[in-house]
Scaffold this motif. Structure first.
Motif, PDB file in Angstrom:
ATOM      1  N   THR A  75      15.838   0.471  41.080  1.00 21.91           N
ATOM      2  CA  THR A  75      16.059  -0.322  39.869  1.00 21.91           C
ATOM      3  C   THR A  75      16.442  -1.762  40.200  1.00 21.91           C
ATOM      4  OG1 THR A  75      18.396   0.265  39.663  1.00 21.91           O
ATOM      5  CG2 THR A  75      16.788   1.720  38.579  1.00 21.91           C
ATOM      6  N   CYS A  76      16.823  -2.032  41.428  1.00 24.51           N
ATOM      7  CA  CYS A  76      17.232  -3.374  41.855  1.00 24.51           C
ATOM      8  C   CYS A  76      16.040  -4.256  42.233  1.00 24.51           C
ATOM      9  CB  CYS A  76      18.164  -3.275  43.055  1.00 24.51           C
ATOM     10  SG  CYS A  76      19.657  -2.329  42.726  1.00 24.51           S
ATOM     11  N   PHE A  77      14.877  -3.657  42.436  1.00 22.74           N
ATOM     12  CA  PHE A  77      13.726  -4.365  42.985  1.00 22.74           C
ATOM     13  C   PHE A  77      12.641  -4.617  41.937  1.00 22.74           C
ATOM     14  CE2 PHE A  77      15.725  -2.488  46.662  1.00 22.74           C
ATOM     15  CZ  PHE A  77      15.577  -3.451  47.639  1.00 22.74           C
ATOM     16  N   SER A  78      11.890  -5.703  42.154  1.00 22.26           N
ATOM     17  CA  SER A  78      10.714  -5.967  41.326  1.00 22.26           C
ATOM     18  C   SER A  78       9.604  -4.991  41.728  1.00 22.26           C
ATOM     19  CB  SER A  78      10.250  -7.409  41.495  1.00 22.26           C
ATOM     20  OG  SER A  78       9.800  -7.635  42.818  1.00 22.26           O
ATOM     21  N   GLU A  79       8.596  -4.875  40.884  1.00 25.13           N
ATOM     22  CA  GLU A  79       7.537  -3.873  41.070  1.00 25.13           C
ATOM     23  C   GLU A  79       6.831  -3.977  42.419  1.00 25.13           C
ATOM     24  OE1 GLU A  79       3.430  -2.484  38.873  1.00 25.13           O
ATOM     25  OE2 GLU A  79       4.937  -3.587  37.725  1.00 25.13           O
ATOM     26  N   ASN A  80       6.566  -5.187  42.890  1.00 25.52           N
ATOM     27  CA  ASN A  80       5.841  -5.386  44.146  1.00 25.52           C
ATOM     28  C   ASN A  80       6.745  -5.855  45.278  1.00 25.52           C
ATOM     29  OD1 ASN A  80       3.216  -4.720  43.089  1.00 25.52           O
ATOM     30  ND2 ASN A  80       3.352  -6.632  41.952  1.00 25.52           N
ATOM     31  N   ALA A  81       8.005  -5.502  45.213  1.00 26.02           N
ATOM     32  CA  ALA A  81       8.980  -5.937  46.216  1.00 26.02           C
ATOM     33  C   ALA A  81       8.653  -5.358  47.591  1.00 26.02           C
ATOM     34  CB  ALA A  81      10.383  -5.517  45.795  1.00 26.02           C
ATOM     35  N   MET A  82       9.276  -5.979  48.608  1.00 28.88           N
ATOM     36  CA  MET A  82       9.062  -5.571  49.991  1.00 28.88           C
ATOM     37  C   MET A  82      10.413  -5.463  50.692  1.00 28.88           C
ATOM     38  SD  MET A  82       7.074  -7.743  52.909  1.00 28.88           S
ATOM     39  CE  MET A  82       8.262  -9.048  52.735  1.00 28.88           C
ATOM     40  N   VAL A  83      10.559  -4.400  51.488  1.00 33.08           N
ATOM     41  CA  VAL A  83      11.743  -4.221  52.330  1.00 33.08           C
ATOM     42  C   VAL A  83      11.279  -4.109  53.774  1.00 33.08           C
ATOM     43  CG1 VAL A  83      13.669  -2.697  52.934  1.00 33.08           C
ATOM     44  CG2 VAL A  83      13.096  -3.074  50.527  1.00 33.08           C
ATOM     45  N   LYS A  84      11.906  -4.903  54.665  1.00 35.61           N
ATOM     46  CA  LYS A  84      11.674  -4.784  56.107  1.00 35.61           C
ATOM     47  C   LYS A  84      12.962  -4.268  56.726  1.00 35.61           C
ATOM     48  CE  LYS A  84       8.351  -8.549  56.656  1.00 35.61           C
ATOM     49  NZ  LYS A  84       8.068  -9.814  57.354  1.00 35.61           N
ATOM     50  N   ASP A  85      12.843  -3.155  57.446  1.00 32.95           N
ATOM     51  CA  ASP A  85      14.010  -2.536  58.070  1.00 32.95           C
ATOM     52  C   ASP A  85      13.541  -1.719  59.269  1.00 32.95           C
ATOM     53  OD1 ASP A  85      16.696  -1.677  58.408  1.00 32.95           O
ATOM     54  OD2 ASP A  85      16.356   0.084  57.152  1.00 32.95           O
ATOM     55  N   GLU A  86      14.256  -1.825  60.360  1.00 31.74           N
ATOM     56  CA  GLU A  86      13.973  -1.064  61.574  1.00 31.74           C
ATOM     57  C   GLU A  86      12.505  -1.190  61.997  1.00 31.74           C
ATOM     58  OE1 GLU A  86      15.847   2.820  62.042  1.00 31.74           O
ATOM     59  OE2 GLU A  86      16.944   2.448  60.172  1.00 31.74           O
ATOM     60  N   GLY A  87      11.969  -2.424  61.912  1.00 35.49           N
ATOM     61  CA  GLY A  87      10.618  -2.689  62.376  1.00 35.49           C
ATOM     62  C   GLY A  87       9.507  -2.212  61.458  1.00 35.49           C
ATOM     63  N   GLN A  88       9.853  -1.724  60.278  1.00 36.00           N
ATOM     64  CA  GLN A  88       8.849  -1.243  59.342  1.00 36.00           C
ATOM     65  C   GLN A  88       8.930  -2.021  58.039  1.00 36.00           C
ATOM     66  OE1 GLN A  88       7.886   2.714  59.036  1.00 36.00           O
ATOM     67  NE2 GLN A  88       8.329   3.192  61.159  1.00 36.00           N
ATOM     68  N   THR A  89       7.782  -2.174  57.376  1.00 34.57           N
ATOM     69  CA  THR A  89       7.703  -2.857  56.087  1.00 34.57           C
ATOM     70  C   THR A  89       7.339  -1.843  55.016  1.00 34.57           C
ATOM     71  OG1 THR A  89       7.030  -4.913  57.151  1.00 34.57           O
ATOM     72  CG2 THR A  89       6.597  -4.713  54.797  1.00 34.57           C
TER      73      THR A  89
END
Length: 109
Positions: free
Chosen positions: A26-40
């Motif tokens: 619920t915190c993110f926009s529809e096409n948001a992106m998260v990069k964590d531990e070398g993965q997108t």
């Protein structure tokens, strides 16, 4: 304990991070992106899966320690403590916001 005045979408993220994957998306926009531990992870379904996987692997808490804002990003340093190798660790959470939603988040050491 130091209190940091976080922008509302970021405060919502850290509050939701204590919950489940449903709360976090619920915190993110529809096409948001998260990069964590070398993965997108792109899009709400991928972000939900990322959070679900992280929650099953580790139990952790994040305590925001510092806030640094520039024109493009809001960077929060968080003390992360949990049952993972290297705990506790300070991580950098680099947020890009659009209104009341997070459009990107990159988590790094």
């Amino acid at each position: 304990m130091m209190t940091i005045d976080l922008p509302r979408p970021i405060a919502n993220y850290f509050q939701a991070d204590k919950g489940d994957s449903e709360a976090i998306v619920t915190c993110f926009s529809e096409n948001a992106m998260v990069k964590d531990e070398g993965q997108t992870h792109t899009g709400l379904d991928a972000i939900k899966q990322w959070k679900a996987n992280a929650s099953t692997k580790y139990t952790y808490t994040v305590e925001p320690q510092a806030l640094n804002e520039n024109a493009e990003q809001t960077i929060v340093t968080g003390l992360v403590t949990g049952n993972f190798p290297g705990s506790p660790v300070n991580l950098q959470y680099a947020f890009t916001l659009d209104g009341d939603k997070i459009t990107s988040l990159e988590i790094t050491l």
